[in-house]
Scaffold this active site. Structure first.
Site, PDB file in Angstrom:
ATOM      1  N   ARG A  58      19.683  -1.702  -4.865  1.00  0.00           N
ATOM      2  CA  ARG A  58      18.515  -1.190  -4.125  1.00  0.00           C
ATOM      3  C   ARG A  58      18.977  -0.704  -2.746  1.00  0.00           C
ATOM      4  O   ARG A  58      18.537   0.339  -2.264  1.00  0.00           O
ATOM      5  CB  ARG A  58      17.440  -2.281  -3.982  1.00  0.00           C
ATOM      6  CG  ARG A  58      16.732  -2.615  -5.303  1.00  0.00           C
ATOM      7  CD  ARG A  58      15.512  -3.498  -5.109  1.00  0.00           C
ATOM      8  NE  ARG A  58      15.841  -4.852  -4.683  1.00  0.00           N
ATOM      9  CZ  ARG A  58      16.064  -5.886  -5.501  1.00  0.00           C
ATOM     10  NH1 ARG A  58      15.973  -5.717  -6.815  1.00  0.00           N
ATOM     11  NH2 ARG A  58      16.348  -7.078  -5.026  1.00  0.00           N
ATOM     12  N   LYS A 148       2.043  -0.487   6.700  1.00  0.00           N
ATOM     13  CA  LYS A 148       1.231   0.042   5.604  1.00  0.00           C
ATOM     14  C   LYS A 148       0.611  -1.091   4.806  1.00  0.00           C
ATOM     15  O   LYS A 148       1.245  -2.132   4.595  1.00  0.00           O
ATOM     16  CB  LYS A 148       2.101   0.887   4.677  1.00  0.00           C
ATOM     17  CG  LYS A 148       1.303   1.528   3.546  1.00  0.00           C
ATOM     18  CD  LYS A 148       2.196   2.163   2.487  1.00  0.00           C
ATOM     19  CE  LYS A 148       2.156   1.352   1.216  1.00  0.00           C
ATOM     20  NZ  LYS A 148       2.860   2.002   0.098  1.00  0.00           N
ATOM     21  N   GLU A 189      -4.495   2.493   3.714  1.00  0.00           N
ATOM     22  CA  GLU A 189      -4.351   3.187   2.428  1.00  0.00           C
ATOM     23  C   GLU A 189      -5.313   2.635   1.378  1.00  0.00           C
ATOM     24  O   GLU A 189      -4.999   1.672   0.690  1.00  0.00           O
ATOM     25  CB  GLU A 189      -2.901   3.069   1.913  1.00  0.00           C
ATOM     26  CG  GLU A 189      -2.695   3.810   0.578  1.00  0.00           C
ATOM     27  CD  GLU A 189      -1.269   3.750   0.041  1.00  0.00           C
ATOM     28  OE1 GLU A 189      -0.421   3.063   0.637  1.00  0.00           O
ATOM     29  OE2 GLU A 189      -1.021   4.396  -0.992  1.00  0.00           O
ATOM     30  N   LYS A 231      -4.209   6.971   4.859  1.00  0.00           N
ATOM     31  CA  LYS A 231      -3.392   7.450   3.731  1.00  0.00           C
ATOM     32  C   LYS A 231      -4.281   7.445   2.496  1.00  0.00           C
ATOM     33  O   LYS A 231      -4.371   6.439   1.783  1.00  0.00           O
ATOM     34  CB  LYS A 231      -2.179   6.534   3.547  1.00  0.00           C
ATOM     35  CG  LYS A 231      -1.308   6.890   2.348  1.00  0.00           C
ATOM     36  CD  LYS A 231       0.069   6.270   2.463  1.00  0.00           C
ATOM     37  CE  LYS A 231       0.878   6.467   1.205  1.00  0.00           C
ATOM     38  NZ  LYS A 231       2.306   6.202   1.392  1.00  0.00           N
TER      39      LYS A 231
END
Ligand code: 13P
Length: 347
Positions: A58, A148, A189, A231
């Site tokens: 990753r 976020k 979001e 978002k």
């Protein structure tokens, strides 16, 4: 002095700092790269292209994407996952420091995922409020300047329920106020999913209800909207059966946003949500072309629509091509964020 003292980060200083950060994230011609897939999601994506899913792979994938030369020309910020913000580039530089040196603002996903909503089969509520103040403080000290939190709303014959909209909107507003207290710009979001066989009008109706609920909760919690970014999903028909012209998508999306997103919000940065690269760019471009009367900049905060092809190339050891692909997609979306993209540029 009060014996009861929270580590409140200079509330009076941060509101201008928050606005400055929010404005730089949505500055003209730039958008956000969402590279904050949880370990579970990132691992599934790696396995899908034949790469063993582990922490080092990753890291290798993410750092090779972040090293793309010129990325900062159209990417203002990168959203990281908890594992990634603690990792280092090959030369030992912590990833957030590397991004800052490149002129890219590091951000961090702070929700802990969408969990089943009790008593409401098929729906979720996004969790992560417990301990959020302390985590935000730590991320700020590591260099993050925005955050976020993704809420997920499903459309079907009987969904979404009022309970799901209310629980998710409340959590988004609580998250946003904690982030602002700690000096992080919250990206709010509320994603209305594309999956399903609903019409574009159904999506417009649900997106409207969700946005109204979110901004009503933000008002109650005292969120300073000029230090936030929305978002949202684009307003699309369900992916299972329906289709709509790009013009219809752009007109409907623009109308829903104009009617429901307060003008003080610093900017709008769409998610791509499973749209093809082409559609995500075409729709963003058209939204910016048809409407000169948006009170906020309208740009991208894409994950898959920037990285999906790059990941496949990276997985087959074509690192240069993978970086070129990411750079191309960010340039195309940078142009779309000002309404200056054309299909011919894709060739
Ligand atoms: P997609 O653009 O792949 O939808 O991802 C954006 C994102 O950050 C979802 O939370």
């Amino acid at each position: 002095m009060h014996s009861y003292f929270f580590p409140v980060r200079n509330l009076y200083m941060t509101s201008s700092e928050l606005e400055k950060t929010a404005k730089s994230l949505v500055q003209r011609g730039k958008g956000i790269l969402a590279a904050d897939e949880s370990n579970g999601t990132m691992s599934r994506r790696l396995e899908a292209v034949g790469v063993k899913a582990n922490e080092e792979n990753r890291r290798l994938y993410r750092t090779s994407m972040f090293s793309t030369l010129g990325l900062e020309e159209n990417v203002s910020g990168v959203i990281l996952f908890d594992e990634t913000i603690r990792q280092r580039m090959d030369d030992g530089t912590p990833i957030p420091n590397y991004l800052i040196e490149r002129g890219i603002i590091p951000g961090i996903k702070v929700d802990t995922g969408a969990k089943p909503l009790a008593g409401h089969s098929g729906e979720t509520v996004t969790e992560g409020l417990d301990g959020l103040r302390e985590r935000c403080e730590e991320y700020y000290n590591m260099g993050a300047r925005f955050a976020k939190w993704r809420a997920v709303i499903t459309i079907s014959k009987n969904l979404p329920s009022e309970a799901s909209i209310s629980a998710n909107s409340h959590a988004l507003a609580r998250y946003a106020s904690i982030c602002q207290e700690q000096g992080l710009v919250p990206i709010i979001e509320p994603e209305v999913l594309m999956a399903g066989n609903h019409s574009i009008d159904d999506c417009a109706r649900v997106t409207t209800t969700v946005l109204r609920a979110v901004y009503s909760e933000c008002k109650t919690q005292g969120v300073k909207l000029s230090g936030t970014i929305l978002k949202p999903n684009m307003v699309l028909p369900g992916s299972a059966t329906q289709s709509a012209s790009a013009k219809e998508v752009a007109n409907t999306t623009s109308q829903v946003l104009i009617e429901n997103v307060p003008g003080e919000v610093a900017g709008i940065a769409f998610l791509s949500g499973g749209q093809s690269d082409f559609d995500a760019t075409n729709h963003l471009n058209m939204i910016n072309q048809i409407s000169n009367n948006h009170p906020w900049p309208v740009t991208f905060s894409y994950g898959r629509a920037l990285l999906a092809d790059a990941l496949s190339l990276w997985a087959s050891s074509q690192i240069d091509s993978a970086q070129s692909k990411l750079l191309h997609r960010s340039k195309m979306n940078g142009l779309a964020s000002t309404g200056n993209w054309e299909a011919g540029l894709e060739e």
